[in-house]
Write an enzyme that holds these catalytic residues in place. Structure first.
Site, PDB file in Angstrom:
ATOM      1  N   CYS A  96      -4.480  16.313 -11.230  1.00  0.00           N
ATOM      2  CA  CYS A  96      -4.146  17.723 -11.055  1.00  0.00           C
ATOM      3  C   CYS A  96      -3.124  17.979  -9.951  1.00  0.00           C
ATOM      4  O   CYS A  96      -2.564  17.061  -9.379  1.00  0.00           O
ATOM      5  CB  CYS A  96      -5.422  18.529 -10.878  1.00  0.00           C
ATOM      6  SG  CYS A  96      -6.307  18.674 -12.454  1.00  0.00           S
TER       7      CYS A  96
ATOM      8  N   SER B  59       2.022  29.310  -9.522  1.00  0.00           N
ATOM      9  CA  SER B  59       1.305  28.379 -10.389  1.00  0.00           C
ATOM     10  C   SER B  59       2.223  27.958 -11.525  1.00  0.00           C
ATOM     11  O   SER B  59       3.133  28.693 -11.923  1.00  0.00           O
ATOM     12  CB  SER B  59       0.063  29.076 -10.960  1.00  0.00           C
ATOM     13  OG  SER B  59      -0.408  28.411 -12.097  1.00  0.00           O
TER      14      SER B  59
END
EC number: 4.2.1.9
Length: 615
Positions: free
Chosen positions: A122, A515
């Site tokens: 991630c 993001s």
């Protein structure tokens, strides 16, 4: 010929104590003649992209041992940006990248390991491990946990992801039942979030850098095929050790694989696939660790000539990472770039002598190898699970349509200019970045009135309270690496602008970041940041700001004299938010802020300042 680094702690009479401790871990006499391979795992039950990694380290370890090495596993931390988002937890996300890089360095150097397998997935974990690998410059292979399957629901005709759940939750017209259905359906399996967000973008870029195996960025976490990537990583790292330590082949070291041209390849891929803007931040940071002169100006040059060949959520609802894999994965995008003369193909990789050889073997439009075609037919099962390798579903056919498919040829590109751009102007003298892949062409030139917020929290409150109107440019400042500290992601503000129907009627500029799930006219990484005296700190409510993506510019529409007057005034006041912010800045965060550079430097530590403090 270089000696094994591990000989420092495994050979000689004076190392009897160290050997005694090594023996207590299970090593035998014959093991002291073998390379010690560090396996940097990032398993955690906090993060869906890592929840299935518990046994992966030992899977690699057993293969390392079968291939003739000694494997020693350790763990790093991993922060889930989606769970940490929307509260002070996001202050810790970017700083965790440095902690991860340091922890890998600490473990590898403290125990004199000879090579590393990095098991990441991630947002900050892959970049942190990449920084460490380039800092250490010993043989390395990256293997990630793989992407999540896209969510499915009868309420939507397209696949779902985390962003869909966030947007629907902020839509006051959506029923509680619909919100609950999206929430339960958006993230159905283990793996990194299913779109071309930061995690998947970075795992794809490790393929372009030459440090990961083909399929690393696109093969689903749930699919049985992914197991072979872990096993192959174990075999490959032992082979790289042999080439370096026994054959004196320095070409296998990460700085020789991930050289300047390889960074250009990675950025070219990023632009072509419309990756997350965070990748720019992380590539700049990794380049500094590798002592490579690669900066925003190089990225700007590439962004003007590289077309967009792939479009994936959040930039388009139709495709997710499972569709990229079906279309041939990253090596098929690299193949199209190579045919367009946009890729350096003479570079080594961990799996092929050159990138050209890798493309010839793994690009589905170039190879007749049925095993390769079968690999890229691996698809989703649509069954919620947290178990890796739990299904073996395959598509009936590949997506090799390069005119209208997920991956396009240069001639049939989604757009002739790529998915990322760097803007410069008096409001961001050192640059800022925008993911053009997610921006409607009708607002590529946008002039609006500044609406100032001095924290993400106040921006969220203002947007939800309808204080932001069509034509506004939302300015969120003092959220950079120093000012935040920690350079928070602004996914909530951009998602709420969408839910208010302002996605094409407003822009957002910040010295924070976004993001990978962000789309719309969202411009981040404004450098210098406000806390470092950047001009974004001089903008006032109602000021006109002009954004011009085609001309790569962004400017505050005041003259130089007014700008100088405001700067002198701000110098007296100090570069800090006017409003009080109820956030707890701990000692750990203060230490990060003390040394953090602005985003144009990758938000890495200021080494010049560090050298002054500790000569």
């Amino acid at each position: 010929m270089p000696d094994y680094r591990s000989k420092t702690s495994t050979h000689g009479r004076n190392m009897a104590g160290a050997r005694a401790l090594w023996r207590a871990t299970g090593m035998k006499d014959e093991d002291f003649k073998k390379p010690i391979i560090a396996i940097a795992n990032s398993f955690t039950q906090f993060v869906p992209g890592h929840v299935h990694l518990k046994d992966m380290g030992q899977l690699v370890a057993r293969e390392v041992e079968r291939a003739g090495g000694v494997a020693k596993e350790f763990n790093t931390i991993a922060v889930d940006d989606g769970i940490a988002m929307g509260h002070d937890g996001m202050l810790y996300s970017l700083p965790s990248r440095e902690i991860i890089a340091d922890s890998v360095e600490y473990m590898v150097n403290a125990h004199c390991a000879d090579a590393i397998v990095c098991i990441s997935n991630c947002d900050k974990i892959t970049p942190g491990m990449l920084m460490a690998a380039l800092r250490l410059n010993i043989p390395v292979v990256f293997v990630s946990g793989g992407p999540m399957e896209a969510g499915k629901t009868k309420l939507a005709s397209h696949g779902l992801d985390l962003v869909d759940a966030m947007v629907i939750a902020a839509d006051s017209t959506a029923s509680d039942e619909k919100v609950a259905e999206y929430e339960r359906s958006a993230c159905p399996t283990c793996g990194s979030c299913s779109g071309m967000f930061t995690a998947n973008s970075m795992n794809c870029l490790t393929e372009a850098l030459g440090l990961a195996l083909p399929g690393n960025g696109s093969a689903l976490a749930t699919h049985s095929d992914r197991e072979q990537l872990f096993l192959q990583a174990g075999r490959t790292i032992v082979d790289l050790c042999r080439q370096y330590y026994k054959e004196n082949d320095y070409s296998v070291l990460p700085r020789n694989i991930a050289n300047f041209k390889a960074f250009e390849n990675a950025m070219t891929l990023d632009i072509a696939m419309g990756g997350s803007t965070n990748t720019i931040l992380h590539l700049l940071a990794a380049a500094q660790e590798a002592e490579i002169d690669f900066d925003l100006h190089h990225i700007d040059r590439l962004s003007r000539k590289v077309p967009q060949l792939c479009k994936v959520a959040p930039n388009i609802q139709k495709y997710h990472m499972e569709d990229v894999h079906r279309a041939g994965g990253i090596f098929s995008i690299l193949g199209e770039l190579a045919r367009g003369g946009l890729l350096h193909t003479d570079l080594p990789t961990v799996h092929s002598k050159t990138m050209a050889e890798g493309i010839a073997k793994w690009d589905i439009t170039q190879t007749d190898d049925e095993a390769v075609h079968t690999f890229f037919k691996a698809g989703p099962a649509g069954i919620p699970t947290q178990t890796a390798f739990s299904q073996s579903t395959r598509w009936e056919s590949l997506d090799d349509d390069r005119e209208n498919g997920c991956i396009r040829s240069v001639e049939h590109a989604y757009s002739q200019e790529g998915g990322l751009a760097v803007l410069y102007g008096n409001i961001a003298l050192d640059g800022c970045v925008v993911k053009t892949a997610g921006v409607d062409e009708s607002i590529h030139v946008f002039e609006g009135n500044a609406k100032i917020f001095e924290s993400q929290d106040s921006a969220v409150r203002g947007i939800l309270a309808d204080e932001v109107k069509a034509g506004d440019i939302v300015i969120i400042r003092y959220e950079g690496p120093k000012g935040g500290p920690g350079m928070q992601e602004m996914l909530y503000p951009t998602s709420y602008l969408k839910s208010k129907g302002l996605g094409k009627d407003c822009a957002l500029l910040t010295d924070g970041r976004f993001s990978g799930g962000t789309s719309g006219l969202s411009i981040g990484h404004a450098s210098p940041e406000a806390a470092a005296g950047g001009a974004i700190g001089l903008v006032r409510d109602g000021d006109k700001v002009l954004i011009d993506i085609p001309n790569r510019s962004i400017n505050l529409m005041i003259d130089d004299a007014e700008m100088a007057e405001r700067r002198a005034e701000q110098d007296k006041k100090g570069w800090k938010p006017v409003e009080s912010r109820p956030r707890k800045v701990t000692t750990a965060l203060k230490a990060y802020a003390l040394l953090a550079t602005s985003a144009d430097k990758g938000a890495v530590r200021d080494k010049a300042l560090l050298d002054k403090l500790v000569p």
